[in-house]
Design a protein around this motif. Sequence first.
Motif, PDB file in Angstrom:
ATOM      1  N   MET A  77       0.858  -1.173   0.000  1.00 51.41           N
ATOM      2  CA  MET A  77       0.000   0.000   0.000  1.00 51.41           C
ATOM      3  C   MET A  77       0.898   1.228   0.000  1.00 51.41           C
ATOM      4  O   MET A  77       1.809   1.356   0.804  1.00 51.41           O
ATOM      5  N   ASP A  78       0.615   2.131  -0.920  1.00 45.65           N
ATOM      6  CA  ASP A  78       1.411   3.343  -1.044  1.00 45.65           C
ATOM      7  C   ASP A  78       0.547   4.539  -0.672  1.00 45.65           C
ATOM      8  O   ASP A  78      -0.287   4.973  -1.453  1.00 45.65           O
ATOM      9  N   LEU A  79       0.730   5.050   0.540  1.00 44.04           N
ATOM     10  CA  LEU A  79      -0.045   6.190   1.010  1.00 44.04           C
ATOM     11  C   LEU A  79       0.681   7.492   0.703  1.00 44.04           C
ATOM     12  O   LEU A  79       1.900   7.580   0.836  1.00 44.04           O
ATOM     13  N   GLN A  80      -0.080   8.494   0.306  1.00 44.01           N
ATOM     14  CA  GLN A  80       0.458   9.833   0.100  1.00 44.01           C
ATOM     15  C   GLN A  80       0.180  10.637   1.364  1.00 44.01           C
ATOM     16  O   GLN A  80      -0.971  10.868   1.718  1.00 44.01           O
ATOM     17  N   PHE A  81       1.226  11.025   2.068  1.00 40.45           N
ATOM     18  CA  PHE A  81       1.082  11.822   3.286  1.00 40.45           C
ATOM     19  C   PHE A  81       0.639  13.228   2.897  1.00 40.45           C
ATOM     20  O   PHE A  81       1.241  13.861   2.024  1.00 40.45           O
ATOM     21  N   ILE A  82      -0.415  13.719   3.538  1.00 40.63           N
ATOM     22  CA  ILE A  82      -0.897  15.077   3.280  1.00 40.63           C
ATOM     23  C   ILE A  82      -0.494  16.004   4.420  1.00 40.63           C
ATOM     24  O   ILE A  82       0.031  17.078   4.195  1.00 40.63           O
ATOM     25  N   GLY A  83      -0.732  15.587   5.652  1.00 37.63           N
ATOM     26  CA  GLY A  83      -0.365  16.462   6.755  1.00 37.63           C
ATOM     27  C   GLY A  83      -0.710  15.868   8.101  1.00 37.63           C
ATOM     28  O   GLY A  83      -1.440  14.890   8.208  1.00 37.63           O
TER      29      GLY A  83
END
Length: 86
Positions: free
Chosen positions: A1-7
């Motif tokens: 799983m590749d999560l995009q960190f937003i904040g």
Amino acid sequence: MDLQFIGIDPNTGDGESPTVWVDQEKRELVLQGWKPDPELEAACAAFEVPGHAKGIPDHEAVIRIPARMVHMIREACDAIERPDVA
């Protein structure tokens, strides 16, 4: 799983870390927040939505996110609608 960190909550201290990510593969927002107190959880569980059973299903959870993170949730919504936005 590749999560995009937003904040992460800018007021985060030790043991406190409400966070926003985007899972582009599943096209989902992923939120980490504070657990509700029993009173809030009971109020949510008692809320009636037409066509739905009352209560919180076992596979779902109520979380709390501070208002100061709204801009991060907006950014995550933009990212999920337009995968080219990072």
